[in-house]
Motif scaffolding. Structure first.
Motif, PDB file in Angstrom:
ATOM      1  N   ILE A  83       0.837  -1.214   0.000  1.00 16.63           N
ATOM      2  CA  ILE A  83       0.000   0.000   0.000  1.00 16.63           C
ATOM      3  C   ILE A  83       0.860   1.247   0.000  1.00 16.63           C
ATOM      4  O   ILE A  83       0.538   2.250  -0.667  1.00 16.63           O
ATOM      5  CB  ILE A  83      -0.937  -0.012   1.224  1.00 16.63           C
TER       6      ILE A  83
ATOM      7  N   HIS B 265       0.117   4.121  -2.511  1.00 23.07           N
ATOM      8  CA  HIS B 265      -0.365   5.374  -1.922  1.00 23.07           C
ATOM      9  C   HIS B 265       0.703   5.963  -0.997  1.00 23.07           C
ATOM     10  O   HIS B 265       0.594   5.880   0.227  1.00 23.07           O
ATOM     11  CB  HIS B 265      -1.656   5.142  -1.116  1.00 23.07           C
TER      12      HIS B 265
ATOM     13  N   TYR C 259      -6.541   1.774   3.279  1.00 27.04           N
ATOM     14  CA  TYR C 259      -6.476   1.244   1.914  1.00 27.04           C
ATOM     15  C   TYR C 259      -6.377  -0.288   1.871  1.00 27.04           C
ATOM     16  O   TYR C 259      -6.202  -0.869   0.798  1.00 27.04           O
ATOM     17  CB  TYR C 259      -5.257   1.821   1.185  1.00 27.04           C
ATOM     18  N   GLU C 260      -6.507  -0.945   3.023  1.00 24.39           N
ATOM     19  CA  GLU C 260      -6.356  -2.398   3.052  1.00 24.39           C
ATOM     20  C   GLU C 260      -7.364  -3.105   2.151  1.00 24.39           C
ATOM     21  O   GLU C 260      -7.074  -4.152   1.558  1.00 24.39           O
ATOM     22  CB  GLU C 260      -6.503  -2.924   4.480  1.00 24.39           C
ATOM     23  N   HIS C 261      -8.572  -2.563   2.033  1.00 23.71           N
ATOM     24  CA  HIS C 261      -9.624  -3.212   1.258  1.00 23.71           C
ATOM     25  C   HIS C 261      -9.317  -3.252  -0.237  1.00 23.71           C
ATOM     26  O   HIS C 261      -9.955  -3.994  -0.987  1.00 23.71           O
ATOM     27  CB  HIS C 261     -10.956  -2.477   1.479  1.00 23.71           C
ATOM     28  N   GLU C 262      -8.340  -2.485  -0.699  1.00 20.89           N
ATOM     29  CA  GLU C 262      -8.021  -2.442  -2.130  1.00 20.89           C
ATOM     30  C   GLU C 262      -7.265  -3.686  -2.596  1.00 20.89           C
ATOM     31  O   GLU C 262      -7.218  -3.960  -3.800  1.00 20.89           O
ATOM     32  CB  GLU C 262      -7.195  -1.203  -2.447  1.00 20.89           C
ATOM     33  N   LEU C 263      -6.673  -4.426  -1.664  1.00 20.57           N
ATOM     34  CA  LEU C 263      -5.878  -5.601  -2.031  1.00 20.57           C
ATOM     35  C   LEU C 263      -6.689  -6.877  -1.830  1.00 20.57           C
ATOM     36  O   LEU C 263      -7.393  -7.031  -0.827  1.00 20.57           O
ATOM     37  CB  LEU C 263      -4.599  -5.665  -1.186  1.00 20.57           C
ATOM     38  N   ASN C 264      -6.578  -7.776  -2.778  1.00 21.29           N
ATOM     39  CA  ASN C 264      -7.245  -9.078  -2.695  1.00 21.29           C
ATOM     40  C   ASN C 264      -6.285 -10.072  -2.044  1.00 21.29           C
ATOM     41  O   ASN C 264      -5.346 -10.554  -2.679  1.00 21.29           O
ATOM     42  CB  ASN C 264      -7.640  -9.554  -4.095  1.00 21.29           C
TER      43      ASN C 264
ATOM     44  N   ASN D 228      -3.953  -9.548  -7.938  1.00 17.69           N
ATOM     45  CA  ASN D 228      -4.000  -8.083  -7.877  1.00 17.69           C
ATOM     46  C   ASN D 228      -3.388  -7.391  -9.092  1.00 17.69           C
ATOM     47  O   ASN D 228      -3.403  -6.160  -9.150  1.00 17.69           O
ATOM     48  CB  ASN D 228      -3.283  -7.599  -6.610  1.00 17.69           C
TER      49      ASN D 228
END
Length: 505
Positions: free
Chosen positions: A289, A293, A309-314, A334
């Motif tokens: 992240i 970012h 921003y953790e939710h952006e990564l699978n 990802n």
């Protein structure tokens, strides 16, 4: 008229002929009858090709055929292939249905066909083995491709069950078959031998990771390749029947990056690393992240900048703390290219070379280890990091794949074009003042030898009859006994007075 009744027909057509001629015809007829009887009792040795079923009268002709001209026919279509491995690839790409010895079956046939299996374990259940036996009623026992295709679903199910029970596992497959060489034994009997064909060892870290169209097929291809080489180079060996295939699994504990580890002084001085001060096991997530970012305010090593921003990564199917073996799975989920470097004894080396060449984002990570602890750090400037630690005297542009340095961007681009095609590499150079100068050491090899003896031996090759080796021991099968029948030698000296003429015995 048939040749075996020719004389009888002559006697019937010319009954009043000369008695002497009649007697000669009767003797000739008896002689032909004996020859025909002997001809019908002759046993002709026939050698059959396992793949194309052509017949040969000598094992050398069969071996030459399998090496040079044998093709491998597909049972589903009219195509032929030059190797069993290519036939297997074709079957799994172009014919998605399961193949059996008698032709096509429905792709769901694995739900009704059940194979006999036996489970064994050792080391308190940490190591497991499942033995699967072929069915005899559908021809699987004599067809390796049909047998492997028929058990694919059972193999996948078993690996998933082992992964659920043991967690992370390592696994490989071992196929045991009995090979036969016609008329190769004592008294003209068939010679039989057991052969093992073993796949490569693979890691399985999650049951969702097993892909029967890729992982299992790669394992099958290695078995087929070994089987193909054995047939082609085995001097007349062919498949007699399949005994079983065993799936060996063992518990696997990959190391993963966890909580914060302070940077070594030499690395901290480069100011090319971001070491996030996490207390949990998400340092890999935070490092990724931080690359996507980057923070513009405050201390970038603090975790609160990256939690939103953790939710952006699978991260599905990826266990925390993340081990290097999970990086490839993360890349696929990802579309992020990740290069991983290791650092030991003052040297950097590649741990993971990305397989994604057109990802929408590139990340360079450093995997640190300190005792039993490990940690992920973000490399913010790869060129600065390697330049400061290598002390080359001038700035360089570094390759992400092999860490080699170049003085110009143009030279680096030309190098990456070829270097990116290979796996992780570690380039080592001589140590200055220690082994950086090569000198010739074998001075004795420069001296002329006073005497030289040239010798040669001739032998007769006598076939040997050998017993079948034991299943649980490695062995060497002796096929030919070399019987000396003569030899010769000559002594040559730098002084012609002592040179002797050749002697033959």
């Amino acid at each position: 008229m048939a040749d075996d009744h020719f004389c009888e027909d002559l006697l019937r057509l010319y009954p009043d002929s000369n008695p002497q001629y009649q007697q000669q015809l009767r003797e000739l007829n008896d002689r032909l009858s004996v020859d025909n009887d002997n001809r019908s009792n002759l046993t002709v040795k026939v050698y059959s090709c396992y793949y194309c079923k052509l017949l040969f009268d000598h094992p050398s002709k069969l071996k030459r055929h399998q090496r040079n001209s044998c093709t491998f026919p597909c049972r589903q279509c009219d195509r032929h292939f030059d190797s069993a491995e290519n036939l297997f690839k074709h079957s799994n790409i172009d014919h998605t249905t399961y193949q059996t010895g008698s032709g096509n079956t429905d792709s769901n046939s694995h739900t009704t066909i059940k194979h006999k299996s036996v489970d064994k374990s050792a080391l308190l259940g940490i190591a497991r083995a499942r033995f699967i036996y072929p069915n005899e009623d559908n021809g699987e026992k004599y067809d390796l491709l049909a047998f492997l295709s028929g058990i694919k679903h059972e193999v996948k199910t078993h690996l998933q069950e082992m992964c659920d029970e043991l967690g992370h596992i390592k696994w490989y497959m071992n196929c045991l078959v009995q090979m036969i060489k016609p008329n190769g034994g004592e008294g003209g009997n068939d010679l039989k031998n057991n052969a093992h064909f073993i796949s490569k060892t693979s890691n399985l870290v999650d049951r969702a990771n097993i892909d029967d169209e890729h992982d299992i097929n790669v394992t099958y291809q290695k078995i087929f390749k070994s089987f193909d080489e054995y047939i082609r180079n085995g001097s007349g060996w062919s498949l007699d029947h399949i005994k079983h295939i065993e799936i060996n699994t063992a518990k696997y504990k990959p190391l993963g990056g966890g909580s914060y580890i302070p940077l070594p002084r030499t690395l901290a001085a480069t100011r090319a690393l971001l070491n996030i001060r996490n207390l949990d096991e998400k340092c890999f997530v935070y490092a990724i992240i931080a690359s996507i970012h980057p923070t513009c305010s405050g201390d970038p090593s603090k975790v609160h900048h990256y939690i939103p921003y953790e939710h952006e990564l699978n991260m599905e199917g990826i266990q925390l703390p993340v081990a290097p073996s999970f990086v490839s799975k993360f890349e696929r989920q990802n579309n992020i290219s990740v290069m991983v470097l290791g650092f030991e004894e003052g040297e950097f080396f590649p741990l993971h070379v990305t397989g994604l060449r057109e990802a929408h984002h590139e990340v360079d990570l450093l995997y640190l280890k300190s005792g039993n602890k490990s940690h992920w750090c973000l490399i913010t400037d790869l060129n600065r990091l390697l330049y400061r630690t290598k002390c080359l005297g001038r700035s360089h542009k570094y390759c992400r794949f092999c860490l080699s340095g170049f003085t110009s961007e143009h030279t680096l681009e030309k190098h990456i074009k070829y270097c990116s095609k290979f796996e992780a590499q570690h380039v080592t150079y001589p140590t200055k003042g220690v082994d950086d100068i090569l000198t010739f050491q074998d001075h004795a090899k420069q001296l002329q030898t006073s005497f030289v003896i040239y010798a040669d031996m001739e032998t007769f090759c006598e076939p040997m009859v050998t017993e079948e080796p034991e299943d649980n021991r490695t062995s060497t099968t002796k096929l030919t006994k070399l019987i000396p029948c003569g030899y010769g030698y000559q002594v040559v000296c730098i002084d012609d007075r002592y040179t002797q003429p050749p002697k033959n015995i």
